[in-house]
Design a protein around this motif. Structure first.
Motif, PDB file in Angstrom:
ATOM      1  N   VAL A 143       7.528   0.225   7.121  1.00  0.00           N
ATOM      2  CA  VAL A 143       7.370   1.327   7.835  1.00  0.00           C
ATOM      3  C   VAL A 143       8.075   2.049   8.473  1.00  0.00           C
ATOM      4  N   THR A 173       3.860  -0.229   3.629  1.00  0.00           N
ATOM      5  CA  THR A 173       4.477  -0.701   2.483  1.00  0.00           C
ATOM      6  C   THR A 173       4.679  -1.900   2.359  1.00  0.00           C
ATOM      7  N   GLN A 218       6.881  -5.697   4.780  1.00  0.00           N
ATOM      8  CA  GLN A 218       6.387  -4.569   5.182  1.00  0.00           C
ATOM      9  C   GLN A 218       7.159  -3.414   5.377  1.00  0.00           C
ATOM     10  N   THR A 276      -2.306   1.927   2.803  1.00  0.00           N
ATOM     11  CA  THR A 276      -1.439   0.101   2.190  1.00  0.00           C
ATOM     12  C   THR A 276      -1.143   0.435   1.367  1.00  0.00           C
ATOM     13  N   TYR A 307      -6.472  -1.499   5.015  1.00  0.00           N
ATOM     14  CA  TYR A 307      -6.774   0.925   4.662  1.00  0.00           C
ATOM     15  C   TYR A 307      -6.756   0.461   4.119  1.00  0.00           C
ATOM     16  N   LYS A 361      -1.816  -4.808   8.645  1.00  0.00           N
ATOM     17  CA  LYS A 361      -0.458  -3.722   8.930  1.00  0.00           C
ATOM     18  C   LYS A 361      -0.912  -3.013   7.536  1.00  0.00           C
ATOM     19  N   LYS A 362       0.099  -1.199   8.166  1.00  0.00           N
ATOM     20  CA  LYS A 362      -0.074  -0.173   7.560  1.00  0.00           C
ATOM     21  C   LYS A 362       1.836   0.214   6.662  1.00  0.00           C
ATOM     22  N   HIS A 417      -7.151  -4.056  -2.360  1.00  0.00           N
ATOM     23  CA  HIS A 417      -7.344  -3.978  -1.335  1.00  0.00           C
ATOM     24  C   HIS A 417      -8.637  -3.708  -0.954  1.00  0.00           C
ATOM     25  N   ILE A 437      -6.060  -6.183   2.143  1.00  0.00           N
ATOM     26  CA  ILE A 437      -5.718  -5.614   2.767  1.00  0.00           C
ATOM     27  C   ILE A 437      -6.654  -4.244   3.202  1.00  0.00           C
TER      28      ILE A 437
END
Length: 346
Positions: free
Chosen positions: A116, A102, A114, A162, A159, A99-100, A179, A157
C-alpha cells in the motif's frame, strides 16, 4: 430465495470494548495511538466481514445455512471461523480478508505480502489459516458423530479495489483466494461439484443446534493490552451533551452539574461498558463506585431495573453481564462532534 442466516454477525468483544473505551477514557488520552489503532483494526475487520455478509445474503439459493462468525472448542484449543456455510452436500469455510492495496501471494513460499503506497507488509498464509480451521472443524464434527462431509475453504477479499497477484499462477490459488464480487460464481462451482446429499434434514438441524450451543465468543482484556489504568478513565457518568462529569443522581434521573441536562437511563451504558472493560459481574459496592453514588438502595434499584441475572439472593449478590452476543450493537461516541474527529475513527 436466499440463504438462511442461523447466526447473525455481531461485533467482537474487542470491538465493543474499544468503543466502550472511547466513552470511558479521559479526553486527553482519547487520541492515544494504541487506542485508535486497535479500534481501526477491529472496525476494519468487522466492516470487511459485513461486506461479505451482504454479498452472501444475495446468493439465490435457499439450501444454505449461514453462521456469521463462530468460535468453537476443539480442546485444548478454540478456533474461529469468519463465516461458516452448511449445506446437505458440503460445508464451506470463508476466511475474510479486509486489507486494501495489492496482495501478492506466493504459493511456493506460502507467503502473502500487502503493498500500500509503496509500503510492503507480510502476513500469515491465509490458505494455511483456512486449512487449519478446516482441520479443527473436522475434529469438532467427528466428536459430534459427523464424518465424511466435504469441507471447502475460500479466502474472500472483502474489497473490490484490492488487487490479487497470484505470483506462481497456481490454478488452485485462483479457486481459493477470491474477490467478494465473485463469491456467487464460486459457490455455484461448489454446488456443481457436490451433488449428493450427505446430511439429512434432522442431522443438519441437530448440527445447527450444536454449533449455536457451543459458540464461545473470545473475551479480551483490552485495558491490560493497551496499558490503560484507572487514572486514565472517567469517574462517574459523563454528560453526553457537554462532557461534564460526574452527573448527579436525583430522583429516578441523572442531571449534569454543568448544563443541567437530564437523563433517565444514563447508568445503563456505563454499567454495560464496565462489563466490557473490567469483568463479567458487578456488586452493589462496585456499582456505587462506578456511578459515583453513595446509596446502596439506589444502586440496588438501578441494577434491578436492568433485569440482569444474578448469582445469589444475599448481600454478596453479583449481577452478571449479558452474553457478548446480546450487547447493544449501535456505535455511540457521544463526545465526538466534528466531522474531522469522526473521520479519525472511521
Amino acid at each position: 430465495m436466499t440463504p438462511t442466516n442461523i447466526k447473525q454477525r455481531k461485533k467482537s468483544h474487542e470491538l465493543l470494548a474499544c468503543e466502550a473505551l472511547f466513552r470511558r477514557v479521559l479526553k486527553e488520552y482519547r487520541q492515544k495511538e494504541s487506542i485508535v489503532s486497535a479500534y481501526k483494526r477491529e472496525k476494519a475487520g468487522y466492516d470487511g466481514e459485513k461486506n461479505v455478509d451482504y454479498k452472501l445474503s444475495t446468493y439465490p439459493h435457499k439450501d444454505l445455512f449461514v453462521f456469521q462468525g463462530i468460535r468453537l472448542p476443539n480442546f485444548p484449543f478454540y478456533f474461529q471461523i469468519d463465516t461458516l456455510i452448511l449445506t446437505r452436500r458440503f460445508i464451506g469455510i470463508l476466511e475474510v480478508k479486509n486489507k486494501k492495496g495489492t496482495f501478492n501471494y506466493d504459493s511456493k513460499q506460502q507467503q502473502l505480502t500487502q503493498e500500500v503506497n509503496g509500503e510492503v507488509k507480510s502476513f500469515k498464509d491465509p490458505i494455511l489459516q483456512a486449512k487449519a480451521q478446516k482441520t479443527h472443524l473436522r475434529g469438532w464434527l467427528e466428536k459430534h458423530g459427523i464424518f465424511n462431509v466435504p469441507i471447502e475453504t475460500l479466502v474472500v477479499i472483502a474489497y473490490p479495489t484490492t488487487t490479487i497477484v497470484n505470483i506462481r499462477e497456481d490454478p488452485e490459488v485462483y479457486n481459493t483466494i477470491i474477490h467478494n464480487e465473485s463469491l456467487h460464481e464460486h459457490l455455484n462451482r461448489l454446488n456443481r461439484k457436490y451433488t449428493k446429499n450427505i446430511l439429512t434434514n434432522n442431522s443438519l438441524k441437530k448440527l445447527c443446534r450444536s454449533l449455536l450451543d457451543e459458540d464461545a465468543p473470545l473475551r479480551t482484556d483490552i485495558l491490560t493490552q493497551l496499558g490503560i489504568n484507572k487514572q486514565h478513565l472517567i469517574a462517574g457518568i459523563p454528560c453526553e451533551r457537554c462532557y461534564a462529569y460526574p452527573m448527579n443522581r436525583l430522583y429516578k434521573k441523572w442531571q449534569c452539574p454543568s448544563c443541567l441536562a437530564t437523563d433517565l437511563k444514563a447508568h445503563e451504558r456505563i454499567i454495560l461498558d464496565y462489563f466490557l472493560l473490567h469483568q463479567t459481574s458487578i456488586t452493589n459496592k462496585e456499582c456505587r463506585e462506578v456511578l459515583q453514588i453513595d446509596s446502596p438502595r439506589t444502586a440496588h434499584s438501578i441494577l434491578k431495573s436492568m433485569h440482569l441475572q444474578h448469582d445469589r439472593e444475599n448481600r454478596a449478590r453479583k449481577y452478571l453481564a449479558p452474553s457478548i452476543n446480546d450487547f447493544p450493537q449501535r456505535s455511540t461516541f457521544p463526545y465526538i462532534n466534528s466531522s474531522k474527529q469522526i473521520e479519525q475513527f472511521y
